[in-house]
Design a protein around this motif. Structure first.
Motif, PDB file in Angstrom:
ATOM      1  N   PRO A   5       0.828  -1.219   0.000  1.00  0.00           N
ATOM      2  CA  PRO A   5       0.000   0.000   0.000  1.00  0.00           C
ATOM      3  C   PRO A   5       0.860   1.266   0.000  1.00  0.00           C
ATOM      4  O   PRO A   5       1.884   1.337   0.679  1.00  0.00           O
ATOM      5  N   LYS A   6       0.417   2.260  -0.762  1.00  0.00           N
ATOM      6  CA  LYS A   6       1.167   3.504  -0.923  1.00  0.00           C
ATOM      7  C   LYS A   6       0.441   4.635  -0.197  1.00  0.00           C
ATOM      8  O   LYS A   6      -0.769   4.773  -0.286  1.00  0.00           O
ATOM      9  N   TYR A   7       1.222   5.454   0.507  1.00  0.00           N
ATOM     10  CA  TYR A   7       0.676   6.571   1.269  1.00  0.00           C
ATOM     11  C   TYR A   7       1.415   7.863   0.935  1.00  0.00           C
ATOM     12  O   TYR A   7       2.596   7.837   0.576  1.00  0.00           O
ATOM     13  N   LEU A   8       0.719   8.979   1.083  1.00  0.00           N
ATOM     14  CA  LEU A   8       1.284  10.302   0.887  1.00  0.00           C
ATOM     15  C   LEU A   8       1.112  11.084   2.187  1.00  0.00           C
ATOM     16  O   LEU A   8       0.071  10.980   2.839  1.00  0.00           O
ATOM     17  N   THR A   9       2.101  11.881   2.533  1.00  0.00           N
ATOM     18  CA  THR A   9       1.928  12.773   3.670  1.00  0.00           C
ATOM     19  C   THR A   9       1.089  13.976   3.232  1.00  0.00           C
ATOM     20  O   THR A   9       0.887  14.200   2.034  1.00  0.00           O
ATOM     21  N   ARG A  10       0.641  14.746   4.196  1.00  0.00           N
ATOM     22  CA  ARG A  10      -0.151  15.944   3.879  1.00  0.00           C
ATOM     23  C   ARG A  10       0.652  16.926   3.036  1.00  0.00           C
ATOM     24  O   ARG A  10       0.114  17.572   2.152  1.00  0.00           O
ATOM     25  N   GLY A  11       1.942  17.028   3.311  1.00  0.00           N
ATOM     26  CA  GLY A  11       2.785  17.943   2.544  1.00  0.00           C
ATOM     27  C   GLY A  11       2.819  17.586   1.068  1.00  0.00           C
ATOM     28  O   GLY A  11       2.763  18.460   0.207  1.00  0.00           O
TER      29      GLY A  11
END
Length: 95
Positions: A5-11
């Protein structure tokens, strides 16, 4: 690596255009699995023509550069880290 699974930070979510995030994931996918390091580094530079991307990793050494004509280029350093359960894309200052 990087097949989880791939995630992005808010930035990253708020600072990078969606097309650029997709392009960065695809640049990682271009490296054969057995040659991918757990840490991928992208140096993004805004140029007169658009977006310059310098992609690198330490082990084994790898580097690739490309220019993309666009109107919404950004300047940032991005890390993408795989910890074997998930992959996270973050701005360097969020590390």
């Amino acid at each position: 690596m990087f097949q989880n699974p791939k995630y992005l930070t808010r930035g990253v979510q708020h600072g990078l255009p969606a097309w650029l995030v997709i392009l960065l994931w695809s640049l990682i996918d271009r490296i054969p699995d057995e040659q991918r390091d757990y840490l991928q580094v992208f140096q993004l530079t805004r140029t007169a023509a658009g977006q310059h991307i310098a992609h690198s990793q330490e082990q084994p050494p790898y580097s690739y550069e490309m220019d993309v004509p666009c109107g919404n280029a950004v300047s940032a350093k991005i890390y993408v880290i795989d910890d074997q359960t998930h992959s996270t894309m973050l701005l360097a200052e969020e590390y």
